[in-house]
Design a protein around this motif. Structure first.
Motif, PDB file in Angstrom:
ATOM      1  N   GLU A   1       0.831  -1.199   0.000  1.00  0.00           N
ATOM      2  CA  GLU A   1       0.000   0.000   0.000  1.00  0.00           C
ATOM      3  C   GLU A   1       0.868   1.251   0.000  1.00  0.00           C
ATOM      4  OE1 GLU A   1      -3.151   1.024  -0.393  1.00  0.00           O
ATOM      5  OE2 GLU A   1      -3.462  -1.043  -1.041  1.00  0.00           O
ATOM      6  N   VAL A   2       1.935   1.244   0.778  1.00  0.00           N
ATOM      7  CA  VAL A   2       2.837   2.392   0.826  1.00  0.00           C
ATOM      8  C   VAL A   2       3.464   2.637  -0.546  1.00  0.00           C
ATOM      9  CG1 VAL A   2       4.995   3.287   1.798  1.00  0.00           C
ATOM     10  CG2 VAL A   2       3.333   2.125   3.281  1.00  0.00           C
ATOM     11  N   GLU A   3       3.881   1.572  -1.206  1.00  0.00           N
ATOM     12  CA  GLU A   3       4.489   1.687  -2.529  1.00  0.00           C
ATOM     13  C   GLU A   3       3.473   2.175  -3.557  1.00  0.00           C
ATOM     14  OE1 GLU A   3       7.973  -1.740  -2.365  1.00  0.00           O
ATOM     15  OE2 GLU A   3       5.898  -2.335  -2.773  1.00  0.00           O
ATOM     16  N   ARG A   4       2.240   1.716  -3.440  1.00  0.00           N
ATOM     17  CA  ARG A   4       1.197   2.142  -4.374  1.00  0.00           C
ATOM     18  C   ARG A   4       0.941   3.646  -4.265  1.00  0.00           C
ATOM     19  NH1 ARG A   4      -2.504  -1.496  -6.450  1.00  0.00           N
ATOM     20  NH2 ARG A   4      -4.188   0.007  -6.080  1.00  0.00           N
ATOM     21  N   GLU A   5       0.934   4.140  -3.041  1.00  0.00           N
ATOM     22  CA  GLU A   5       0.675   5.560  -2.827  1.00  0.00           C
ATOM     23  C   GLU A   5       1.816   6.430  -3.349  1.00  0.00           C
ATOM     24  OE1 GLU A   5      -0.234   6.267   1.246  1.00  0.00           O
ATOM     25  OE2 GLU A   5      -1.988   4.945   1.256  1.00  0.00           O
ATOM     26  N   ALA A   6       3.055   5.950  -3.262  1.00  0.00           N
ATOM     27  CA  ALA A   6       4.208   6.725  -3.730  1.00  0.00           C
ATOM     28  C   ALA A   6       4.340   6.706  -5.248  1.00  0.00           C
ATOM     29  CB  ALA A   6       5.484   6.187  -3.088  1.00  0.00           C
ATOM     30  N   GLY A   7       3.804   5.683  -5.884  1.00  0.00           N
ATOM     31  CA  GLY A   7       3.877   5.585  -7.331  1.00  0.00           C
ATOM     32  C   GLY A   7       5.097   4.815  -7.810  1.00  0.00           C
ATOM     33  N   VAL A   8       5.163   4.603  -9.123  1.00  0.00           N
ATOM     34  CA  VAL A   8       6.252   3.833  -9.711  1.00  0.00           C
ATOM     35  C   VAL A   8       6.976   4.669 -10.752  1.00  0.00           C
ATOM     36  CG1 VAL A   8       5.112   1.605  -9.335  1.00  0.00           C
ATOM     37  CG2 VAL A   8       4.751   2.827 -11.496  1.00  0.00           C
ATOM     38  N   VAL A   9       8.187   4.237 -11.080  1.00  0.00           N
ATOM     39  CA  VAL A   9       8.978   4.861 -12.126  1.00  0.00           C
ATOM     40  C   VAL A   9       9.709   3.759 -12.876  1.00  0.00           C
ATOM     41  CG1 VAL A   9      10.985   5.213 -10.623  1.00  0.00           C
ATOM     42  CG2 VAL A   9      10.712   6.648 -12.658  1.00  0.00           C
ATOM     43  N   THR A  10       9.943   3.975 -14.156  1.00  0.00           N
ATOM     44  CA  THR A  10      10.700   2.996 -14.933  1.00  0.00           C
ATOM     45  C   THR A  10      11.404   3.685 -16.095  1.00  0.00           C
ATOM     46  OG1 THR A  10      10.590   0.800 -15.939  1.00  0.00           O
ATOM     47  CG2 THR A  10       8.901   2.367 -16.600  1.00  0.00           C
ATOM     48  N   ALA A  11      12.254   2.949 -16.752  1.00  0.00           N
ATOM     49  CA  ALA A  11      12.904   3.402 -17.983  1.00  0.00           C
ATOM     50  C   ALA A  11      12.599   2.406 -19.078  1.00  0.00           C
ATOM     51  CB  ALA A  11      14.416   3.511 -17.784  1.00  0.00           C
ATOM     52  N   SER A  12      12.413   2.912 -20.295  1.00  0.00           N
ATOM     53  CA  SER A  12      12.050   2.007 -21.383  1.00  0.00           C
ATOM     54  C   SER A  12      12.247   2.691 -22.719  1.00  0.00           C
ATOM     55  CB  SER A  12      10.590   1.579 -21.241  1.00  0.00           C
ATOM     56  OG  SER A  12      10.136   0.924 -22.400  1.00  0.00           O
ATOM     57  N   ALA A  13      12.574   1.878 -23.738  1.00  0.00           N
ATOM     58  CA  ALA A  13      12.632   2.385 -25.107  1.00  0.00           C
ATOM     59  C   ALA A  13      11.244   2.501 -25.715  1.00  0.00           C
ATOM     60  CB  ALA A  13      13.487   1.462 -25.971  1.00  0.00           C
ATOM     61  N   GLY A  14      10.240   1.925 -25.057  1.00  0.00           N
ATOM     62  CA  GLY A  14       8.880   2.098 -25.578  1.00  0.00           C
ATOM     63  C   GLY A  14       7.858   1.080 -25.155  1.00  0.00           C
ATOM     64  N   ASN A  15       8.122  -0.214 -25.309  1.00  0.00           N
ATOM     65  CA  ASN A  15       7.114  -1.224 -25.026  1.00  0.00           C
ATOM     66  C   ASN A  15       6.865  -1.393 -23.536  1.00  0.00           C
ATOM     67  OD1 ASN A  15       6.607  -1.749 -27.717  1.00  0.00           O
ATOM     68  ND2 ASN A  15       8.090  -3.415 -27.842  1.00  0.00           N
ATOM     69  N   HIS A  16       7.931  -1.482 -22.751  1.00  0.00           N
ATOM     70  CA  HIS A  16       7.783  -1.574 -21.296  1.00  0.00           C
ATOM     71  C   HIS A  16       7.130  -0.305 -20.763  1.00  0.00           C
ATOM     72  CE1 HIS A  16       8.641  -2.766 -17.182  1.00  0.00           C
ATOM     73  NE2 HIS A  16       9.382  -1.673 -16.985  1.00  0.00           N
ATOM     74  N   ALA A  17       7.446   0.824 -21.381  1.00  0.00           N
ATOM     75  CA  ALA A  17       6.836   2.092 -20.981  1.00  0.00           C
ATOM     76  C   ALA A  17       5.314   2.008 -21.073  1.00  0.00           C
ATOM     77  CB  ALA A  17       7.356   3.220 -21.875  1.00  0.00           C
ATOM     78  N   GLN A  18       4.828   1.518 -22.188  1.00  0.00           N
ATOM     79  CA  GLN A  18       3.381   1.417 -22.375  1.00  0.00           C
ATOM     80  C   GLN A  18       2.766   0.398 -21.416  1.00  0.00           C
ATOM     81  OE1 GLN A  18       2.265   1.437 -26.766  1.00  0.00           O
ATOM     82  NE2 GLN A  18       4.495   1.387 -26.902  1.00  0.00           N
ATOM     83  N   GLY A  19       3.479  -0.709 -21.218  1.00  0.00           N
ATOM     84  CA  GLY A  19       2.970  -1.727 -20.305  1.00  0.00           C
ATOM     85  C   GLY A  19       2.833  -1.208 -18.887  1.00  0.00           C
ATOM     86  N   VAL A  20       3.858  -0.513 -18.396  1.00  0.00           N
ATOM     87  CA  VAL A  20       3.812   0.037 -17.038  1.00  0.00           C
ATOM     88  C   VAL A  20       2.746   1.116 -16.935  1.00  0.00           C
ATOM     89  CG1 VAL A  20       5.099   1.377 -15.325  1.00  0.00           C
ATOM     90  CG2 VAL A  20       6.199  -0.554 -16.487  1.00  0.00           C
ATOM     91  N   ALA A  21       2.665   1.988 -17.938  1.00  0.00           N
ATOM     92  CA  ALA A  21       1.675   3.066 -17.899  1.00  0.00           C
ATOM     93  C   ALA A  21       0.261   2.503 -17.799  1.00  0.00           C
ATOM     94  CB  ALA A  21       1.824   3.951 -19.129  1.00  0.00           C
ATOM     95  N   LEU A  22      -0.068   1.523 -18.630  1.00  0.00           N
ATOM     96  CA  LEU A  22      -1.419   0.964 -18.615  1.00  0.00           C
ATOM     97  C   LEU A  22      -1.679   0.166 -17.349  1.00  0.00           C
ATOM     98  CD1 LEU A  22      -4.140   0.423 -19.893  1.00  0.00           C
ATOM     99  CD2 LEU A  22      -3.122  -1.487 -21.154  1.00  0.00           C
ATOM    100  N   ALA A  23      -0.723  -0.684 -16.964  1.00  0.00           N
ATOM    101  CA  ALA A  23      -0.916  -1.506 -15.762  1.00  0.00           C
ATOM    102  C   ALA A  23      -1.066  -0.622 -14.526  1.00  0.00           C
ATOM    103  CB  ALA A  23       0.264  -2.462 -15.589  1.00  0.00           C
TER     104      ALA A  23
END
Length: 403
Positions: A64-86
């Protein structure tokens, strides 16, 4: 190390968001190779690639603490879209760092899926450094593109689907960038079907794993250069490297020309659009980069279809050149009326389509009474090109093939 149980636990989480992608029997590629080829069409996945699977599983494991703080990632494109949608579907804020030269289609798609995009660096490695800065400054959870057990487990659900859709599979062929996809697939395949072979494929311009396996330790490349931007990573992950060493039978490489041909063949013969990274497994099969038997049941995993239209134009042109369907020639004509007409009449007789002509009287490389001509031609392939060139030379033209 990643286990089958990890993949099985990921399956219901992944199925809640990702699609079960189809398996297509390919008469065309079976005929071309002599194998029995079944295409795993992961390019039909939500967001256009397999990355939604791993991202969904990783975000589902946040506290829950991690969900509230949010996530960050690096990607050339496909992982970016996957993380954004998920992340958006899970109600989690996401920041995505992408290389400055990432395909604009992937940047725009990531924003549409709800991610905040930061453009930084020339490649994935530099984008990753920036993402870790944001991780520290904003206390976000970093969602690694490949070197994370939860991400690998999510990707491994493809292996479960392959075995369910094609139980008789003898060889599965998978593209490799950082190694998350093949680590997950190999874990599932080897646990449930130990005799099934898993072959990994890298682009020659980003062959960090092939070099690492030869030396027995991870090698980081100084730079990468390939049309397969989805697998253009300088190095594989620490955890993925160990899984690959234990569970992947063979790793081979393919050239950009071979990748371009695979993408072109898929679009023309199977009406299937893939990006460079998605075409890598089929490229290895068509180029016979690994040995296989007549009639062997082979499943190339086409991992993504998010190709930028500008890149697609370049890839298709390379594919046409490699198959002899597009030709550029140079020759020299006498600078007099009718000289160009005589040349084009020969081209017309061979039913070539003239795409462009550049006629230059001022070139320093030819005589004062001559003109240099470059012609771009659409042709019908190898024998047609050979006949055309032979006829031109029989008529006295000195012809240089440029592409």
């Amino acid at each position: 190390m990643l286990s089958l149980d990890d993949v099985l636990e990921a399956q219901p989480r992944v199925e809640a968001v990702a699609r079960r992608t189809p398996m297509q029997d390919s008469h065309t590629f079976s005929q071309m190779t002599g194998a029995e080829v079944h295409l795993k069409l992961e390019n039909f996945q939500r967001t256009g690639s397999f990355k939604i699977r791993g991202a969904t599983n990783r975000i589902a494991t946040l506290s829950e603490v991690e969900r509230e703080a949010g996530v960050v990632t690096a990607s050339a494109g496909n992982h970016a879209q996957g993380v954004a949608l998920a992340a958006t579907r899970a109600g989690v804020d996401s920041t995505i760092v992408m290389p400055e030269f990432a395909p604009i289609s992937k940047v725009n798609a990531t924003r549409r899926y709800g991610g905040r995009v930061v453009l930084h660096g020339v490649d994935y490695s530099e984008a990753q450094e920036k993402a870790h800065e944001i991780e520290r400054e904003e206390n976000r959870t970093y969602v690694h593109a490949f070197d994370d057990p939860a991400v690998m487990a999510g990707q491994g659900t493809i292996g479960l689907e392959i075995l369910d859709q094609c139980p008789e599979v003898e060889t599965v062929v998978v593209g490799i960038g950082g190694g998350g996809l093949i680590s997950g697939i190999a874990t599932a395949i080897k646990a449930k079907s130990p005799d099934t072979r898993v072959v990994g494929v890298q682009a020659e311009g980003a062959s960090s794993l092939a070099d690492s396996l030869q030396k027995g330790e991870i090698v980081e490349l100084d730079a990468v250069d390939t049309i397969a931007d989805g697998i253009a990573t300088r190095r594989v992950g620490e955890q993925t490297f160990e899984v690959i060493r234990e569970r992947v039978d063979e790793v081979v490489t393919v050239s950009d020309e071979e990748i371009a041909m695979a993408v072109t063949h898929l679009l023309e013969r199977s009406k299937t659009l893939v990006e460079g990274a998605g075409g890598v497994p089929l490229a290895a099969l068509l180029a016979e980069a690994f040995d296989y038997d007549e009639g062997e049941v082979i499943v190339p995993a086409l991992c993504g279809g998010n190709i930028d239209l500008n890149v697609l134009t370049t890839v298709l042109m390379r594919g046409l050149v490699e198959t002899g369907r597009y030709l550029r020639i140079r020759t020299v004509l006498k600078d007099r009326p009718g000289a160009l007409l005589h040349l084009t009449e020969i081209l017309v007789d061979h039913r070539t389509n003239i795409h462009a002509i550049h006629h230059d009287r001022t070139s320093k490389d030819v005589a004062m009474n001559a003109a240099e001509v470059e012609i771009d031609l659409e042709t019908r392939g190898g024998p047609h090109v050979d006949d055309l060139l032979a006829d031109l030379r029989d008529h006295g033209y000195e012809v240089e093939v440029l592409v």
